[in-house]
Design a protein around this motif. Structure first.
Motif, PDB file in Angstrom:
ATOM      1  N   LEU A  90     -47.604   1.820  43.239  1.00 15.31           N
ATOM      2  CA  LEU A  90     -47.455   2.811  44.302  1.00 15.31           C
ATOM      3  C   LEU A  90     -46.512   2.190  45.317  1.00 15.31           C
ATOM      4  O   LEU A  90     -46.784   1.103  45.843  1.00 15.31           O
ATOM      5  N   CYS A  92     -43.457   3.075  48.542  1.00 21.02           N
ATOM      6  CA  CYS A  92     -42.793   4.025  49.429  1.00 21.02           C
ATOM      7  C   CYS A  92     -41.874   3.226  50.347  1.00 21.02           C
ATOM      8  O   CYS A  92     -41.658   2.029  50.125  1.00 21.02           O
ATOM      9  N   TRP A  95     -44.137   0.346  52.130  1.00 19.38           N
ATOM     10  CA  TRP A  95     -45.289  -0.293  51.485  1.00 19.38           C
ATOM     11  C   TRP A  95     -45.155  -0.196  49.976  1.00 19.38           C
ATOM     12  O   TRP A  95     -44.605   0.759  49.436  1.00 19.38           O
ATOM     13  N   VAL A 121     -54.361   4.275  45.530  1.00 20.92           N
ATOM     14  CA  VAL A 121     -54.393   5.302  46.580  1.00 20.92           C
ATOM     15  C   VAL A 121     -55.312   4.866  47.719  1.00 20.92           C
ATOM     16  O   VAL A 121     -54.948   4.956  48.892  1.00 20.92           O
ATOM     17  N   TYR A 124     -53.717   2.039  49.791  1.00 24.48           N
ATOM     18  CA  TYR A 124     -52.656   2.560  50.650  1.00 24.48           C
ATOM     19  C   TYR A 124     -53.247   3.269  51.862  1.00 24.48           C
ATOM     20  O   TYR A 124     -52.856   3.025  52.994  1.00 24.48           O
ATOM     21  N   GLU A 125     -54.193   4.177  51.618  1.00 22.42           N
ATOM     22  CA  GLU A 125     -54.730   4.991  52.701  1.00 22.42           C
ATOM     23  C   GLU A 125     -55.497   4.155  53.720  1.00 22.42           C
ATOM     24  O   GLU A 125     -55.457   4.441  54.917  1.00 22.42           O
ATOM     25  N   GLN A 131     -51.898   9.584  54.160  1.00 20.17           N
ATOM     26  CA  GLN A 131     -52.123  10.016  52.791  1.00 20.17           C
ATOM     27  C   GLN A 131     -51.113   9.370  51.852  1.00 20.17           C
ATOM     28  O   GLN A 131     -49.918   9.292  52.145  1.00 20.17           O
ATOM     29  N   ALA A 132     -51.607   8.914  50.714  1.00 19.07           N
ATOM     30  CA  ALA A 132     -50.757   8.235  49.729  1.00 19.07           C
ATOM     31  C   ALA A 132     -50.008   9.235  48.868  1.00 19.07           C
ATOM     32  O   ALA A 132     -50.438  10.367  48.687  1.00 19.07           O
ATOM     33  N   PRO A 135     -49.275   7.493  42.486  1.00 17.67           N
ATOM     34  CA  PRO A 135     -48.896   6.259  41.786  1.00 17.67           C
ATOM     35  C   PRO A 135     -48.325   6.547  40.398  1.00 17.67           C
ATOM     36  O   PRO A 135     -48.591   7.592  39.808  1.00 17.67           O
TER      37      PRO A 135
END
Length: 160
Positions: A90, A92, A95, A121, A124-125, A131-132, A135
């Motif tokens: 995951l 972005c 991150w 998820v 991340y959250e 909100q993630a 993945p």
């Protein structure tokens, strides 16, 4: 001291193989995904940060004459069971995280990719307080057949 790296490029590689002995099964599994001759450095810890997911051909093009790292697992078994493994990513703008998991069971583990997705998820959250995204998960499942040994690979192949 453990090696901790910050991925720049990541290829999620999965595959399986069987042979009459453990080393042969491991070699066939690695060969089936094309990394039997890749000298990768195993890592257990990664810096949390963004990276780019790439495909197999791009990985081999970018990895020429560069150190390659492997985060994941290669497992072998001779038992009458299923080997299941998944590796996920995951990432972005701010991150990125990788995670892998393995199971030995009597039956196929269909929920293992969802377990890896859920972990990414939630992480991340909790850390990013938002909100993630979705993945990317790669999974492999191999039942032990007539051959003496089976092996599976679920590995994030990493370039820094």
């Amino acid at each position: 001291m453990e090696l901790i790296i910050q991925p720049k490029y990541v290829w999620l590689a999965v595959g399986g193989g069987s042979w009459t002995n453990m080393l042969g099964a491991r070699h066939v599994a690695l060969k089936n995904i094309g990394i039997e001759n890749t000298d990768y450095i195993p890592v257990n810890m990664l810096e949390v940060g963004p990276f780019e997911l790439i495909e197999r051909d791009t990985f081999f093009e970018l990895s020429k004459n560069k150190p390659v790292y492997g985060y994941g697992t290669v497992v072998c078994s001779q038992q009458d069971e299923h080997l299941s493994a998944a590796v996920g990513a995951l990432t972005c703008e701010r991150w990125g995280c990788l995670y892998h998991s393995t199971r030995y069971t009597l039956d196929q583990v269909k929920e293992l990719p969802y377990y890896v997705e859920d972990y990414l998820v939630r992480r991340y959250e909790v850390l990013m307080k938002s909100q993630a995204g979705t993945p990317v998960i790669r999974a492999v499942d191999k039942g032990v057949g007539d051959e003496a040994w089976s092996a599976i690979v679920a590995m994030a192949m990493i370039l820094t």
